[in-house]
Design a protein around this motif. Structure first.
Motif, PDB file in Angstrom:
ATOM      1  N   HIS A  26       1.668   2.036  10.884  1.00 27.84           N
ATOM      2  CA  HIS A  26       0.988   0.900  10.242  1.00 27.84           C
ATOM      3  C   HIS A  26       1.997  -0.201   9.916  1.00 27.84           C
ATOM      4  N   LEU A  27       2.473  -0.866  10.943  1.00 37.05           N
ATOM      5  CA  LEU A  27       3.554  -1.845  10.743  1.00 37.05           C
ATOM      6  C   LEU A  27       3.105  -3.028   9.888  1.00 37.05           C
ATOM      7  N   ILE A  28       1.934  -3.601  10.199  1.00 39.89           N
ATOM      8  CA  ILE A  28       1.497  -4.792   9.463  1.00 39.89           C
ATOM      9  C   ILE A  28       1.141  -4.440   8.020  1.00 39.89           C
ATOM     10  N   GLU A  29       0.502  -3.293   7.803  1.00 41.64           N
ATOM     11  CA  GLU A  29       0.193  -2.896   6.426  1.00 41.64           C
ATOM     12  C   GLU A  29       1.463  -2.572   5.642  1.00 41.64           C
ATOM     13  N   LEU A  61      -2.687   5.706   2.127  1.00 39.98           N
ATOM     14  CA  LEU A  61      -3.430   5.624   3.385  1.00 39.98           C
ATOM     15  C   LEU A  61      -4.503   6.697   3.453  1.00 39.98           C
ATOM     16  N   ASN A  62      -4.177   7.917   3.038  1.00 35.28           N
ATOM     17  CA  ASN A  62      -5.158   9.010   3.052  1.00 35.28           C
ATOM     18  C   ASN A  62      -6.363   8.677   2.189  1.00 35.28           C
ATOM     19  N   CYS A  63      -6.150   7.953   1.105  1.00 36.78           N
ATOM     20  CA  CYS A  63      -7.237   7.559   0.193  1.00 36.78           C
ATOM     21  C   CYS A  63      -8.020   6.363   0.711  1.00 36.78           C
ATOM     22  N   LYS A  64      -7.666   5.879   1.881  1.00 33.29           N
ATOM     23  CA  LYS A  64      -8.259   4.653   2.452  1.00 33.29           C
ATOM     24  C   LYS A  64      -7.986   3.443   1.560  1.00 33.29           C
ATOM     25  N   GLU A  65      -6.855   3.488   0.852  1.00 28.67           N
ATOM     26  CA  GLU A  65      -6.445   2.356   0.032  1.00 28.67           C
ATOM     27  C   GLU A  65      -5.619   1.376   0.864  1.00 28.67           C
ATOM     28  N   SER A  66      -5.485   0.186   0.372  1.00 28.70           N
ATOM     29  CA  SER A  66      -4.500  -0.760   0.893  1.00 28.70           C
ATOM     30  C   SER A  66      -3.241  -0.598   0.051  1.00 28.70           C
ATOM     31  N   PRO A  67      -2.141  -0.100   0.625  1.00 25.83           N
ATOM     32  CA  PRO A  67      -0.928   0.102  -0.181  1.00 25.83           C
ATOM     33  C   PRO A  67      -0.442  -1.170  -0.873  1.00 25.83           C
ATOM     34  N   GLY A  68      -0.596  -2.313  -0.203  1.00 22.67           N
ATOM     35  CA  GLY A  68      -0.196  -3.572  -0.826  1.00 22.67           C
ATOM     36  C   GLY A  68      -1.028  -3.880  -2.057  1.00 22.67           C
TER      37      GLY A  68
END
Length: 323
Positions: free
Chosen positions: A246-249, A205-212
């Motif tokens: 960030h529930l949906i992510e 999240l800090n990297c502005k990535e999408s964890p998925g």
């Protein structure tokens, strides 16, 4: 559940200091007290623990007995290359031969003690490797030193997975292993089959990535080795309970994790400064189990039809109904 189970960092049950309250917000626990509290959390059966403290070769037999007594297993051993001023200006990338040699040896020892404790994974986060100012280090030299060090560490014990944890910043203003892309390229550059990547959800999240998306990418290359699960508000590594922001992510993350080849531990890396650590772990586990149940309800064929059209609104309406 296809995963090994839920694990937590022993540090979750420590005093939880920060730079304003350096003594911590809670009374510190002995290792035995922390294990007692961990064992008291429903579904929590694994621990992530640092070498050389609180785990080392001198107390390994004692720690193993204490774990067995409580029905716990070591999920991963984490090498401490960040907590000593000896590594203040770098560890594996240091151009000081004494410093770099010690860092490499600590990592090798951690691999060995991981195997001794029955863990498949040694987690490596070289937190002091990076820079704070322009021109402070030679970027080409640091990369070559890091690749060489990791090749030496990985070949030392090929029976143990060497998992690289990336982070954008802190304690340095710029970390050498900063993003999932850097960690993946580094693991491919090293070329050893036993080197891969740890996803820390909050670091992504800090990297502005999408964890998925990170799960999907690392899984494609067979390099997803370990997980540190938490949550934050994206601007700092808050290490909050899983699924609380960030529930949906987080749901999307578990959707792709469930489709991946990953069968390891679901590790909780949270830092409950003002919250009860047992409750923070319990809420995290409840949220994860809830999201995994939702994942099972997702009709993949229906989702894929909308994805082919990039129909975000219909997808999110569908997800809302499932939630």
């Amino acid at each position: 559940m296809k995963f090994k189970g839920f694990a937590t960092g022993v540090w979750v049950f420590g005093s939880c200091p920060d730079r304003f309250c350096t003594g911590g917000y809670k009374k510190d626990s002995t290792l035995e007290e922390a294990l007692d509290r961990i064992a008291g959390v429903e579904d929590l059966t694994g621990v992530m623990i640092h070498y050389p403290a609180p785990l080392n070769f001198q107390n390994a037999d004692h720690v193993r007995k204490e774990l067995e007594k409580r029905g716990l297993k070591v999920a991963s051993c984490e090498v401490d290359l960040f907590g000593s001023p000896f590594f203040a200006k770098g560890s594996l990338i240091s151009e000081n031969k004494e410093v770099r040699t010690k860092a490499i040896q600590l990592a090798k020892d951690t691999m060995d003690i991981a195997e001794q404790m029955g863990s498949e994974v040694m987690n490596l986060w070289p937190g002091q490797d990076g820079f704070d100012y322009p021109f402070q280090i030679d970027y080409r030299a640091q990369w070559d030193l890091l690749v060489d060090a990791l090749q030496e560490i990985a070949s030392h014990n090929p029976r143990v997975k060497l998992s690289l944890e990336y982070k954008l910043r802190e304690p340095r203003t710029h970390s050498t292993i900063s993003t999932s892309g850097v960690a993946l390229v580094l693991s491919l550059a090293v070329g050893a089959p036993n080197i891969g990547v740890t996803i820390d959800f909050g670091h992504a999240l800090n990297c502005k990535e999408s964890p998925g998306n990170v799960v999907a990418m690392l899984d494609k290359y067979g390099k997803l080795f370990a997980l540190h699960l938490n949550d934050n508000f994206r601007d700092w590594d808050d290490d909050m309970a899983v699924g609380t922001v960030h529930l949906i992510e987080t749901l999307e993350f578990f959707y792709y994790l469930n489709k991946s080849q990953y069968t390891g531990w679901l590790g909780l890396d949270i830092f409950p400064y003002r919250e009860d650590p047992a409750l923070a772990c319990q809420v995290s586990i409840e949220n994860i189990k809830y999201l995994l149940q939702i994942v099972e309800k997702i009709e993949v064929a229906k989702l894929r039809e909308w994805q082919k059209e990039a129909n975000a609104l219909e997808i999110l309406r569908y997800i809302r109904e499932l939630l």
